[in-house]
Design a protein around this motif. Structure first.
Motif, mmCIF file in Angstrom:
data_model
loop_
_atom_site.group_PDB
_atom_site.id
_atom_site.type_symbol
_atom_site.label_atom_id
_atom_site.label_comp_id
_atom_site.label_asym_id
_atom_site.label_seq_id
_atom_site.Cartn_x
_atom_site.Cartn_y
_atom_site.Cartn_z
ATOM 1 N N TYR A 211 35.729 40.540 41.831
ATOM 2 C CA TYR A 211 37.172 40.349 41.657
ATOM 3 C C TYR A 211 37.907 41.676 41.544
ATOM 4 C CZ TYR A 211 36.071 35.446 40.612
ATOM 5 O OH TYR A 211 35.641 34.140 40.682
ATOM 6 N N CYS A 212 37.336 42.735 42.084
ATOM 7 C CA CYS A 212 37.912 44.071 41.942
ATOM 8 C C CYS A 212 39.356 44.183 42.440
ATOM 9 C CB CYS A 212 37.055 45.102 42.654
ATOM 10 S SG CYS A 212 35.493 45.471 41.785
ATOM 11 N N ASP A 213 39.725 43.410 43.450
ATOM 12 C CA ASP A 213 41.086 43.510 44.006
ATOM 13 C C ASP A 213 42.088 42.574 43.340
ATOM 14 O OD1 ASP A 213 40.341 45.459 45.851
ATOM 15 O OD2 ASP A 213 39.685 43.983 47.322
ATOM 16 N N SER A 214 41.654 41.819 42.358
ATOM 17 C CA SER A 214 42.551 40.872 41.681
ATOM 18 C C SER A 214 43.228 41.543 40.486
ATOM 19 C CB SER A 214 41.768 39.647 41.199
ATOM 20 O OG SER A 214 41.189 38.963 42.292
ATOM 21 N N PRO A 215 44.559 41.382 40.347
ATOM 22 C CA PRO A 215 45.271 42.008 39.237
ATOM 23 C C PRO A 215 44.881 41.377 37.893
ATOM 24 C CG PRO A 215 46.707 40.506 40.419
ATOM 25 C CD PRO A 215 45.449 40.621 41.245
ATOM 26 N N PHE A 216 44.896 42.181 36.836
ATOM 27 C CA PHE A 216 44.511 41.685 35.513
ATOM 28 C C PHE A 216 45.094 42.582 34.431
ATOM 29 C CE2 PHE A 216 41.488 44.958 36.632
ATOM 30 C CZ PHE A 216 41.306 45.656 35.441
ATOM 31 N N VAL A 217 45.037 42.081 33.219
ATOM 32 C CA VAL A 217 45.402 42.883 32.042
ATOM 33 C C VAL A 217 44.194 42.862 31.117
ATOM 34 C CG1 VAL A 217 47.868 42.459 32.200
ATOM 35 C CG2 VAL A 217 46.431 40.855 30.944
ATOM 36 N N GLU A 218 43.981 43.955 30.403
ATOM 37 C CA GLU A 218 42.853 44.033 29.495
ATOM 38 C C GLU A 218 43.220 43.613 28.102
ATOM 39 O OE1 GLU A 218 41.444 47.999 29.654
ATOM 40 O OE2 GLU A 218 40.462 47.787 31.603
ATOM 41 N N GLU A 219 42.263 42.977 27.420
ATOM 42 C CA GLU A 219 42.492 42.578 26.036
ATOM 43 C C GLU A 219 42.316 43.802 25.133
ATOM 44 O OE1 GLU A 219 39.978 39.422 24.816
ATOM 45 O OE2 GLU A 219 41.036 37.891 25.994
#
Length: 219
Positions: A211-219
């Motif tokens: 999922y390297c190209d999927s945007p995310f936010v870190e906890e």
């Protein structure tokens, strides 16, 4: 070797290739593959039954090819594989084969820990990429999930990722000192090793679905 995915290239012994010598078959790309018997002489005994072929085809088109020598089992019919498109390889099972491999290995250089714990998910890539709950059998997982043997990963060592929207899988080649380094740390995409930091020992490697190209936010 050439193939649609790593598992496809390895299982069907695709044509040998290099990053500077692309594959000729449309839809196939050059993959770094796990150890295999391609090139060894053999004789065939019988033929695969239709139900097995149907399972394999379904897995290849709906799972990302995961790649590797991971062993998972089909939920209704037992099978040993290494996972194509969600590659990695085959369908899940109500039981998970025992393994003697140690679940973690500490990397002293950067304090990351390589995990190979079985995890819950709708597919091998999902269980690994979303760091699903650790499991021993199917009964440990939520409805719609299975207990997967997964490719080595850094689950537990890196911050938890909360993906924005529905994450999408990809398997573009990436720079790294190993497949895990390239995929697990989502390093730069590449076409050849000329795109990588060769002084640091990096090279352009084929990677398992991620999922390297999927945007995310870190906890």
């Amino acid at each position: 070797r050439c193939g649609v995915t790593e598992i496809h290239a390895r299982t069907f012994c695709g044509s040998p290739c290099s990053w500077n010598n692309p594959c000729e078959v449309p839809g196939e790309t050059c993959h770094s593959v796990y150890s295999n018997w391609c090139g060894s002489q053999y004789t065939e005994i019988g033929s695969p039954n239709s139900s097995t072929l149907a399972t394999t085809t379904s897995s290849t088109t709906t799972e990302e090819p995961t790649t590797s020598a991971t062993t998972t089992v089909e939920k209704t019919t037992s099978s040993t594989t290494s996972s194509p498109e969600e590659d990695t390889t085959t369908a899940p099972s109500t039981t998970v084969p025992e393994t003697t491999t140690s679940s973690t290995t500490t990397l002293a250089s950067d304090e990351l820990v390589v995990s190979t714990d079985k995890r819950c998910g709708s597919s091998e890539a999902s269980a690994r990429g979303m760091c699903g709950e650790i499991c021993s059998t199917l009964s440990d997982c939520a409805w719609g999930e299975w207990c997967w043997s997964v490719h080595p990963n850094y689950c537990g060592s890196l911050p938890t990722k909360n993906f924005i929207g529905t994450p999408s899988l990809g398997a573009s080649p990436r720079c790294g000192t190993s497949e895990l380094d390239a995929r697990g740390l989502c390093k730069n995409k590449c076409i050849s090793s000329l795109d990588c930091d060769t002084a640091a020992g990096e090279m352009c490697l084929g990677v398992n679905w991620n999922y390297c190209d999927s945007p995310f936010v870190e906890e």
